[in-house]
Design a protein around this motif. Sequence first.
Motif, PDB file in Angstrom:
ATOM      1  N   GLU A  19       0.851  -1.181   0.000  1.00 47.81           N
ATOM      2  CA  GLU A  19       0.000   0.000   0.000  1.00 47.81           C
ATOM      3  C   GLU A  19       0.893   1.240   0.000  1.00 47.81           C
ATOM      4  OE1 GLU A  19      -2.377  -0.339   3.490  1.00 47.81           O
ATOM      5  OE2 GLU A  19      -3.774  -1.800   2.614  1.00 47.81           O
ATOM      6  N   LYS A  21       1.468   5.083   1.405  1.00 44.32           N
ATOM      7  CA  LYS A  21       1.073   6.029   2.435  1.00 44.32           C
ATOM      8  C   LYS A  21       2.073   7.172   2.444  1.00 44.32           C
ATOM      9  CE  LYS A  21       0.133   6.534   7.383  1.00 44.32           C
ATOM     10  NZ  LYS A  21       0.139   5.877   8.716  1.00 44.32           N
ATOM     11  N   GLN A  26       4.014   0.605   2.164  1.00 42.27           N
ATOM     12  CA  GLN A  26       3.670  -0.092   3.397  1.00 42.27           C
ATOM     13  C   GLN A  26       3.331  -1.540   3.066  1.00 42.27           C
ATOM     14  OE1 GLN A  26       3.636   1.635   6.427  1.00 42.27           O
ATOM     15  NE2 GLN A  26       4.335   3.442   5.297  1.00 42.27           N
ATOM     16  N   ALA A  28       1.112  -4.556   3.991  1.00 41.01           N
ATOM     17  CA  ALA A  28      -0.109  -4.903   4.719  1.00 41.01           C
ATOM     18  C   ALA A  28      -0.219  -6.423   4.796  1.00 41.01           C
ATOM     19  CB  ALA A  28      -1.328  -4.314   4.025  1.00 41.01           C
ATOM     20  N   ARG A  40      -4.382  -8.471  11.390  1.00 40.89           N
ATOM     21  CA  ARG A  40      -3.796  -7.585  10.386  1.00 40.89           C
ATOM     22  C   ARG A  40      -2.626  -6.823  10.993  1.00 40.89           C
ATOM     23  NH1 ARG A  40      -9.344  -7.261   9.374  1.00 40.89           N
ATOM     24  NH2 ARG A  40      -9.965  -7.752   7.236  1.00 40.89           N
ATOM     25  N   LYS A  41      -1.645  -6.539  10.148  1.00 42.15           N
ATOM     26  CA  LYS A  41      -0.485  -5.777  10.602  1.00 42.15           C
ATOM     27  C   LYS A  41       0.081  -4.987   9.435  1.00 42.15           C
ATOM     28  CE  LYS A  41       3.620  -6.238  13.498  1.00 42.15           C
ATOM     29  NZ  LYS A  41       2.999  -5.561  14.639  1.00 42.15           N
ATOM     30  N   SER A  42       0.405  -3.723   9.690  1.00 46.01           N
ATOM     31  CA  SER A  42       0.996  -2.858   8.668  1.00 46.01           C
ATOM     32  C   SER A  42       2.423  -2.522   9.066  1.00 46.01           C
ATOM     33  CB  SER A  42       0.176  -1.574   8.513  1.00 46.01           C
ATOM     34  OG  SER A  42       0.762  -0.722   7.545  1.00 46.01           O
ATOM     35  N   SER A  44       6.055  -0.588   7.667  1.00 46.07           N
ATOM     36  CA  SER A  44       6.629   0.315   6.674  1.00 46.07           C
ATOM     37  C   SER A  44       7.897  -0.289   6.072  1.00 46.07           C
ATOM     38  CB  SER A  44       6.952   1.663   7.304  1.00 46.07           C
ATOM     39  OG  SER A  44       7.596   2.510   6.362  1.00 46.07           O
TER      40      SER A  44
END
Length: 436
Positions: A19, A21, A26, A28, A40-42, A44
């Motif tokens: 993704e 940002k 990022q 995801a 879920r975990k994001s 960088s």
Amino acid sequence: MIADRLQTDDVIEVAGHLEEKRGIYQMALSWVDNDGNRNRKSISTHLPVKGNKKRAETMLQKTRQEYEEMLMQAQQQEALLQQEKDEQPENQEEDSKILFADFMEQWLDVIRPEIKLTTYGGYCMNVKSAIAPYFREKGIYLQDLTASDINDFYAEQLKRVKATSVHKYHANISKALKYAVEKDFIPYSVMGKVKRPKKERFVGKFLKQSEVVALFKAVQGHKLELGVILGAFYGLRRGEIVGLKWEAIDFEANTITVEHTVTMATIDGKRIVVAADTTKSKSSYRTLPLVPQFRAKLLAVWEEQQYYKKLCGKSYNKVEGVYIYVDQLGNRIKPDYLTREFPDFMVENEFRKMRFHDLRHSCASLLLACRVPLKQIQEWLGHSDFAITANTYAHLEFNSKLASASAMTWIDKTSLAQLPPEPIAPQLQLPEPILT
């Protein structure tokens, strides 16, 4: 081995996609655990979108594999704990017992995928350096653990550490025993009968306004300057200072957004840097005004970085160059640098010796001196709970005390009111200090 007996359905697959940002890729990640819960975990990549798609995809693939392996290990550890309880012959009760020290270390592996890496590092330090060694030497089993055993452990630890550290041990043991009850390893937790030591009231060191003014002058041009300004004026934590990026500065709206942190963690005996688009708590994510004086300073820093980026060419660290607090080669300043160098700088420049974190406390003290209410100070510092702000700084809150003093007008009717309003203050002769 348990791993050999796991069925295909037991394997947790981690899905992932990229993704964008604020111009940064990022990762995801998402997966469904054995209980059917979606996680879920994001994370960088710290890679700018332009020209880095292949690198970001490679990082995503590697991270997915690492998480799948980590989740598998946690699953195996949980299965191992359950097996040691359920699969032993009923007439061999002693053989089915597990040392409490071993249980605590296995519990670490189980919870690792569920918590932040920095939090996991703190848990590891508590368990492996204090909890496990003590209980392993005592030879106490999980099933035989009593409240007295834990109280004895606390008493022994208080001989070498403060009650604050023992409170951390207490939290880890409580969580581990709660897990043991949930998995039917023990019928109940003994923590209800455990007495936590009384926590000492924290009284930090604070710089007066005149001292901060002198400090800003002394640190001008030094590598510590940016950190000192952000710590003393904005009250930012060490990880928030080092984690501040240029994208967090809005020069049009004149705001600073605290949304990214860079911290240190000890994982498997190694000291690592952890950069994440998360803050200590939800309240720590905050937007502060960019005052004109600091705005000018940041613009000067930006120009300096552009000069060195052009001068160094390919040698400049473009990945870490997105951060504000970097050296001439674009390398991000490490959090440990502030902790290590600041106390020495204070002594060398004839200031009172203090920790870098005391700049944050000084910020709160100066805000109170300017009659800023505690609730607003909570929001400025990013405390998750007003009680934290009140308990830490209420003893410095002077405005309410002035109001109380002014309310007691009956003193005007006493003999004290007949004294000269401004008597000459006596010059006290202090004794010479005794040198040892």
